[in-house]
Design a protein around this motif. Structure first.
Motif, PDB file in Angstrom:
ATOM      1  N   PHE A 168       1.031  -1.545  -0.246  1.00 42.08           N
ATOM      2  CA  PHE A 168       0.207  -0.093  -0.211  1.00 42.08           C
ATOM      3  C   PHE A 168       0.403   1.429  -0.110  1.00 42.08           C
ATOM      4  O   PHE A 168       1.090   1.380   0.702  1.00 42.08           O
ATOM      5  CB  PHE A 168      -0.667  -0.163   1.299  1.00 42.08           C
ATOM      6  CG  PHE A 168      -1.240  -1.020   1.546  1.00 42.08           C
ATOM      7  CD1 PHE A 168      -2.298  -1.566   0.521  1.00 42.08           C
ATOM      8  CD2 PHE A 168      -1.413  -2.050   1.981  1.00 42.08           C
ATOM      9  CE1 PHE A 168      -3.280  -3.012   0.759  1.00 42.08           C
ATOM     10  CE2 PHE A 168      -2.256  -3.851   2.772  1.00 42.08           C
ATOM     11  CZ  PHE A 168      -3.001  -4.148   1.620  1.00 42.08           C
ATOM     12  N   SER A 219      -0.867   1.438   9.426  1.00 41.96           N
ATOM     13  CA  SER A 219      -0.943   2.302   8.748  1.00 41.96           C
ATOM     14  C   SER A 219      -1.193   3.893   8.246  1.00 41.96           C
ATOM     15  O   SER A 219      -1.020   4.494   7.350  1.00 41.96           O
ATOM     16  CB  SER A 219      -2.675   1.606   8.467  1.00 41.96           C
ATOM     17  OG  SER A 219      -3.768   2.498   9.093  1.00 41.96           O
ATOM     18  N   THR A 223       0.871   4.292   4.770  1.00 40.00           N
ATOM     19  CA  THR A 223       0.114   5.916   3.502  1.00 40.00           C
ATOM     20  C   THR A 223      -1.302   6.836   3.921  1.00 40.00           C
ATOM     21  O   THR A 223      -1.624   7.248   2.982  1.00 40.00           O
ATOM     22  CB  THR A 223       0.110   4.730   2.075  1.00 40.00           C
ATOM     23  OG1 THR A 223      -0.289   3.681   1.877  1.00 40.00           O
ATOM     24  CG2 THR A 223       1.746   4.663   1.971  1.00 40.00           C
ATOM     25  N   SER A 224      -1.980   5.458   4.316  1.00 40.86           N
ATOM     26  CA  SER A 224      -3.594   5.465   4.324  1.00 40.86           C
ATOM     27  C   SER A 224      -3.761   6.872   4.281  1.00 40.86           C
ATOM     28  O   SER A 224      -4.107   7.317   4.942  1.00 40.86           O
ATOM     29  CB  SER A 224      -4.033   4.442   5.139  1.00 40.86           C
ATOM     30  OG  SER A 224      -5.986   3.961   4.852  1.00 40.86           O
ATOM     31  N   ALA A 225      -5.363   6.417   3.650  1.00 40.53           N
ATOM     32  CA  ALA A 225      -5.589   8.092   3.358  1.00 40.53           C
ATOM     33  C   ALA A 225      -6.018   9.476   3.197  1.00 40.53           C
ATOM     34  O   ALA A 225      -5.865   9.755   3.514  1.00 40.53           O
ATOM     35  CB  ALA A 225      -6.704   8.390   4.582  1.00 40.53           C
ATOM     36  N   ARG A 233       1.989  12.017   3.705  1.00 47.77           N
ATOM     37  CA  ARG A 233       2.044  10.940   4.777  1.00 47.77           C
ATOM     38  C   ARG A 233       2.284  12.033   6.309  1.00 47.77           C
ATOM     39  O   ARG A 233       3.755  12.560   6.012  1.00 47.77           O
ATOM     40  CB  ARG A 233       3.013   9.813   5.114  1.00 47.77           C
ATOM     41  CG  ARG A 233       2.426   9.185   3.423  1.00 47.77           C
ATOM     42  CD  ARG A 233       3.373   7.957   2.882  1.00 47.77           C
ATOM     43  NE  ARG A 233       3.543   7.732   1.640  1.00 47.77           N
ATOM     44  CZ  ARG A 233       3.906   8.154   0.688  1.00 47.77           C
ATOM     45  NH1 ARG A 233       4.207   9.298   0.217  1.00 47.77           N
ATOM     46  NH2 ARG A 233       3.493   7.290  -0.751  1.00 47.77           N
ATOM     47  N   GLY A 258       0.682  -1.481   6.695  1.00 45.93           N
ATOM     48  CA  GLY A 258      -1.052  -1.006   6.414  1.00 45.93           C
ATOM     49  C   GLY A 258      -1.333  -2.124   7.501  1.00 45.93           C
ATOM     50  O   GLY A 258      -0.586  -3.462   6.815  1.00 45.93           O
ATOM     51  N   TRP A 272       0.070  -8.096   6.026  1.00 48.67           N
ATOM     52  CA  TRP A 272      -0.069  -6.729   6.396  1.00 48.67           C
ATOM     53  C   TRP A 272       1.154  -7.073   7.154  1.00 48.67           C
ATOM     54  O   TRP A 272       1.458  -6.214   8.251  1.00 48.67           O
ATOM     55  CB  TRP A 272      -1.148  -7.214   8.260  1.00 48.67           C
ATOM     56  CG  TRP A 272      -2.404  -7.510   7.141  1.00 48.67           C
ATOM     57  CD1 TRP A 272      -3.720  -8.423   6.816  1.00 48.67           C
ATOM     58  CD2 TRP A 272      -3.522  -6.323   6.796  1.00 48.67           C
ATOM     59  NE1 TRP A 272      -4.722  -8.592   7.066  1.00 48.67           N
ATOM     60  CE2 TRP A 272      -4.494  -6.494   6.714  1.00 48.67           C
ATOM     61  CE3 TRP A 272      -3.121  -4.603   6.703  1.00 48.67           C
ATOM     62  CZ2 TRP A 272      -5.737  -6.345   5.747  1.00 48.67           C
ATOM     63  CZ3 TRP A 272      -3.966  -4.323   5.551  1.00 48.67           C
ATOM     64  CH2 TRP A 272      -5.847  -4.490   5.648  1.00 48.67           C
ATOM     65  N   HIS A 394      -8.998   6.714  10.991  1.00 49.42           N
ATOM     66  CA  HIS A 394      -7.336   7.309   9.290  1.00 49.42           C
ATOM     67  C   HIS A 394      -7.200   9.190   9.512  1.00 49.42           C
ATOM     68  O   HIS A 394      -8.590   9.598   9.401  1.00 49.42           O
ATOM     69  CB  HIS A 394      -7.248   6.865   8.455  1.00 49.42           C
ATOM     70  CG  HIS A 394      -7.083   5.430   8.269  1.00 49.42           C
ATOM     71  ND1 HIS A 394      -8.444   4.450   8.199  1.00 49.42           N
ATOM     72  CD2 HIS A 394      -5.721   4.817   9.059  1.00 49.42           C
ATOM     73  CE1 HIS A 394      -7.327   3.177   8.421  1.00 49.42           C
ATOM     74  NE2 HIS A 394      -5.762   2.920   8.620  1.00 49.42           N
TER      75      HIS A 394
END
Length: 414
Positions: A168, A219, A223-225, A233, A258, A272, A394
């Motif tokens: 991710f 995450s 990177t998430s969201a 980030r 993530g 994961w 997030h």
């Protein structure tokens, strides 16, 4: 918590040193690279190559045959030389790399003219990565600006079998058929939603870059969201803050994964990654130039109903092992998740107990209160709407900036 000795004479020495460093930066002496001043400018924690149903464009599970991967990497620090770390960490057999290059990105998969460099390994263009191993390229002369983006292209004849990956990325990468590592343009490349075959970029940095801080997390660190292809980030935002300060500073390496947990592997997918306690050596301690760690991880453990006591015990092991390496470690409080799929009364109680321990235990070398920086003033369990990506778990770009702004640079750079 380790306490610095503060006295008037010590303060005078610090101020004098700061003044000298500032003067050096102004005169340009601080911008010269030292021969041995190698730091981690970019990192991506590797995981086993498997098929991911909700990320089907990544071929890590099936592997590569006669293909070139062009990875796109935002570097936190600049320098006059570069070396690349190739990875076969989770490979089940050796893998031959036929050609690899590094270049400064113009746009997408296009190279800035005159910046493409072929890499060698012990003077040879080809290198074989042992199963479970990696390879470090010879240094190549290339002027790299801090906060710029590099293209690292790796050609493998294959068939490789499953390829070690970082799944991710919030970053578009590229893949082509045949040996396209030396191609100056993106012609023939198609989109790739994962990083493959590399897990580190090192630069010979200016003298003012005194080392690397590693952001260890899940995450929310990974990177998430955040906006794709925008490098938003929170470790990226921290890198911008560090680069903007005068005098001594640090590069930043991102060891976020993530879905990752501190204590146990996830039962719902190998992608994961192994838990934080099992990846410290590879993802943190072995990073070139590492001086300190910022730990922000535990929400996924809470989501799988880990108790506060066991999560705190995990933190204590991470602290002990980090201190045993002579490194500093800073604790970041867990950001709020009220209203998300994680949210239950029991998990709120665990979150509160864990954050209270982070703030008050004095076992970290310092604490950065990301929870307070991102929560609603009247509701500490809930993200401020302006910082909420929409899933109530997030933080968005603005939330990541608030987290980076909550890092006390004077603590990070004592």
């Amino acid at each position: 918590m380790r306490r610095p000795f503060i006295a008037s004479i010590a303060l005078a020495v610090v101020l004098a040193a700061a003044s000298s460093a500032s003067a050096g930066a102004t005169a340009g002496t601080d911008d010269r690279a030292r021969p041995d001043n190698w730091v981690t400018a970019w990192a991506a924690s590797p995981v086993v190559g498997v098929f991911i149903p909700f990320n089907p464009g990544c071929p890590a599970g099936t592997g590569l045959t006669d293909q070139t991967v062009r990875n796109v990497a935002f570097v936190s620090a600049g320098g006059d030389r570069v070396r690349i770390r190739l990875t076969n960490t989770f490979g089940q057999r050796s893998m031959r790399v036929g050609h690899a290059t590094v270049a400064v990105q113009a746009a997408n998969a296009d190279v800035v003219a005159g910046t493409l460099r072929s890499l060698t390994f012990g003077g040879r263009r080809e290198v074989t990565l042992a199963a479970g191993g990696h390879a470090l390229s010879d240094p190549v002369q290339l002027s790299v600006a801090a906060l710029s983006t590099l293209l690292v292209s790796v050609y493998v004849p294959g068939p490789t079998g499953p390829v070690t990956m970082h799944p991710f990325t919030a970053q578009g990468n590229f893949i082509a058929t045949g040996d396209a590592a030396a191609s100056p343009t993106g012609s023939g490349f198609t989109d790739l939603p994962c990083w493959l075959l590399i897990d580190g970029i090192e630069v010979r940095a200016p003298a003012r870059v005194s080392g690397t801080v590693i952001a260890l997390g899940d995450s929310i660190t990974d990177t998430s969201a955040t906006t794709g292809n925008a490098n938003r980030r929170w470790p990226d935002d921290l890198a911008r803050r560090l680069n903007a300060r005068p005098g001594r500073t640090l590069s930043v390496g991102n060891a976020g994964l993530g879905g990752n947990r501190v204590l146990e592997p996830r039962p719902d997918g190998d992608f994961w990654g192994v838990p934080a306690l099992a990846r410290l050596e590879r993802d943190v301690f072995s990073q070139t130039g590492v001086q300190s760690v910022i730990l922000l991880e535990g929400v996924n453990d809470i989501g799988f109903d880990a108790g506060a006591a066991e999560l705190i015990a995990g933190y204590q092991q991470i602290i002990a092992q980090t201190h045993a390496r002579g490194l500093q470690i800073f604790g970041a409080t867990l950001t709020p998740f009220g209203g998300s799929f994680v949210d239950t009364p029991q998990r709120r109680a665990t979150w509160s107990a864990v954050n209270e321990w982070i703030r008050t235990s004095r076992q970290f070398d310092g604490v950065f209160d990301f929870a307070a920086a991102t929560a609603m003033p009247a509701d500490p369990f809930t993200l401020l709407p302006a910082y909420d990506s929409g899933d109530h778990l997030h933080p968005n770009d603005a939330g990541c900036q608030a987290m980076a702004d909550a890092v006390n640079l004077r603590q990070l750079l004592p």
